[in-house]
Design an enzyme around this catalytic site. Sequence first.
Site, PDB file in Angstrom:
ATOM      1  N   LYS A  10       0.819  -1.216   0.000  1.00 43.03           N
ATOM      2  CA  LYS A  10       0.000   0.000   0.000  1.00 43.03           C
ATOM      3  C   LYS A  10       0.855   1.268   0.000  1.00 43.03           C
ATOM      4  CE  LYS A  10      -4.534  -1.178   1.819  1.00 43.03           C
ATOM      5  NZ  LYS A  10      -5.590  -0.704   2.722  1.00 43.03           N
ATOM      6  N   LYS A  65      -5.380 -10.527  -6.652  1.00 37.62           N
ATOM      7  CA  LYS A  65      -6.527 -10.665  -5.748  1.00 37.62           C
ATOM      8  C   LYS A  65      -7.705  -9.810  -6.239  1.00 37.62           C
ATOM      9  CE  LYS A  65      -6.708  -8.463  -1.783  1.00 37.62           C
ATOM     10  NZ  LYS A  65      -6.702  -7.967  -0.395  1.00 37.62           N
ATOM     11  N   LYS A 108     -11.654  -4.295  -4.038  1.00 39.48           N
ATOM     12  CA  LYS A 108     -12.574  -3.186  -4.251  1.00 39.48           C
ATOM     13  C   LYS A 108     -11.854  -1.969  -4.802  1.00 39.48           C
ATOM     14  CE  LYS A 108     -12.961  -3.162   0.714  1.00 39.48           C
ATOM     15  NZ  LYS A 108     -13.898  -3.291   1.786  1.00 39.48           N
TER      16      LYS A 108
HETATM   17  P1  AMP Z   1     -11.055  -5.529   3.542  1.00 38.82           P
HETATM   18  O1  AMP Z   1     -12.065  -5.266   2.485  1.00 38.82           O
HETATM   19  O2  AMP Z   1      -9.649  -5.360   3.044  1.00 38.82           O
HETATM   20  O3  AMP Z   1     -11.325  -4.827   4.825  1.00 38.82           O
HETATM   21  O4  AMP Z   1     -11.165  -7.089   3.862  1.00 38.82           O
HETATM   22  C1  AMP Z   1     -12.152  -7.624   4.696  1.00 38.82           C
HETATM   23  C2  AMP Z   1     -12.074  -9.126   4.749  1.00 38.82           C
HETATM   24  O5  AMP Z   1     -12.297  -9.677   3.447  1.00 38.82           O
HETATM   25  C3  AMP Z   1     -10.730  -9.676   5.228  1.00 38.82           C
HETATM   26  O6  AMP Z   1     -10.951 -10.804   6.028  1.00 38.82           O
HETATM   27  C4  AMP Z   1     -10.049 -10.063   3.933  1.00 38.82           C
HETATM   28  O7  AMP Z   1      -9.106 -11.089   4.134  1.00 38.82           O
HETATM   29  C5  AMP Z   1     -11.232 -10.548   3.106  1.00 38.82           C
HETATM   30  N1  AMP Z   1     -10.971 -10.412   1.674  1.00 38.82           N
HETATM   31  C6  AMP Z   1     -10.792  -9.252   0.986  1.00 38.82           C
HETATM   32  N2  AMP Z   1     -10.565  -9.512  -0.323  1.00 38.82           N
HETATM   33  C7  AMP Z   1     -10.595 -10.868  -0.456  1.00 38.82           C
HETATM   34  C8  AMP Z   1     -10.433 -11.764  -1.554  1.00 38.82           C
HETATM   35  N3  AMP Z   1     -10.196 -11.316  -2.797  1.00 38.82           N
HETATM   36  N4  AMP Z   1     -10.545 -13.096  -1.324  1.00 38.82           N
HETATM   37  C9  AMP Z   1     -10.812 -13.558  -0.070  1.00 38.82           C
HETATM   38  N5  AMP Z   1     -10.966 -12.770   1.011  1.00 38.82           N
HETATM   39  C10 AMP Z   1     -10.865 -11.437   0.827  1.00 38.82           C
END
Ligand code: AMP
Length: 340
Positions: A119, A202, A205
């Site tokens: 990041k 990955k 968003k």
């Molecule tokens: P975040 O949106 O970064 O706050 O992520 C929230 C949760 O979603 C965390 O547990 C991440 O590990 C999971 N997560 C985010 N993107 C992915 C993805 N592409 N595949 C699986 N888990 C994800």
Amino acid sequence: MSDATFTPRVFSGIQPSGGLTLGNYLGAMKRFVDMQDADRFECIYCLVDLHAITVWQDPAALTRNTRELCAGFIAAGIDPEKSILFNQSQVPEHAQLGWVFNCVARMGWMGRMTQWKDKAGKNAEAASLGLFAYPALMAADILAYHATHVPVGEDQKQHLELTRDIAAKFNHDYGVDFFPLTEPVIEGAATRVMNLQDGTKKMSKSDPSDRTRINMTDDADTIARKIRKAKTDPEPLPDSVAGLEDRPEARNLVNIWAGLADLGVEDVVAQNAGKMFGYFKQDLADLAVAKLAPISTEMSRLMQEPDEIDRILSRGSDRAREIAAPILRQTFDIMGVVRA
Ligand code: AMP
Ligand code: TRP
């Protein structure tokens, strides 16, 4: 590990930094619902807005994204009576314990975090101090509740190891057995959902292209179109899981199927062996629409009632504080902080 026994308690968080994706749903939220419904844990789910602001957030977008994420949790099956659902900034103990952990964690530990390196990029000098300290705040989120289990996607594994390091160093430095060494729960076929156009990245968003992901707010036609247009290779589906090796896009679609249908990857491969991807994607699109469209419809309905959403978050914050405040108080007592 310690001899102390801790109440089985789940904590996890998602940042309200943009729309929810299929990756968040399969890697995190769907599993939060499973853990809630298993009735083996007290479950605490947090919208981590203090983490979101480690990078710039437009104020109006942050408000909207926070409410939308809350709607997403409820539409996906989190019951705000059964689980505790709240946003982080309404419980000041997170920031307070986060500061304590800034003083426990070492610069070297933080500098090794791959999410920080990704990041901050090449220009780390311009990154916020909060982005660097992000994992110490995450440790505080978890340990302010003495949480024992943390369901997350694969990308959070390193942060959870750091959480254990922080707990262990605090316990060691003060000669106590106070913070639990939390277990990461990284399970299932879809702990790492990949980008629909590039199976080596990955699903995120923050990707500039919307075609690379499925958003939980996408309508049925959009979901189906994105899946039909997902990148694949020209080979049919193999007859064993080993045949998916070095085929990242194929593997990803099989994982998504397994995640949505609650099946093992082997079962999905066995059911679809020899099928061409054109047909497989059509069936996957039908499955995804059947599972996801009702969630997006329910989210839009809930978004019509922002006052109700705010009330749920406020009530969740009160319940969260009842657990976190005494733990913070004991932390300060251990440290010798004077208070009346
Ligand atoms: P975040 O949106 O970064 O706050 O992520 C929230 C949760 O979603 C965390 O547990 C991440 O590990 C999971 N997560 C985010 N993107 C992915 C993805 N592409 N595949 C699986 N888990 C994800
Ligand atoms: N860092 C997590 C992510 O980006 C979000 C998060 C913050 C979290 N605090 C947490 C996850 C505590 C689990 C537990 O995905």
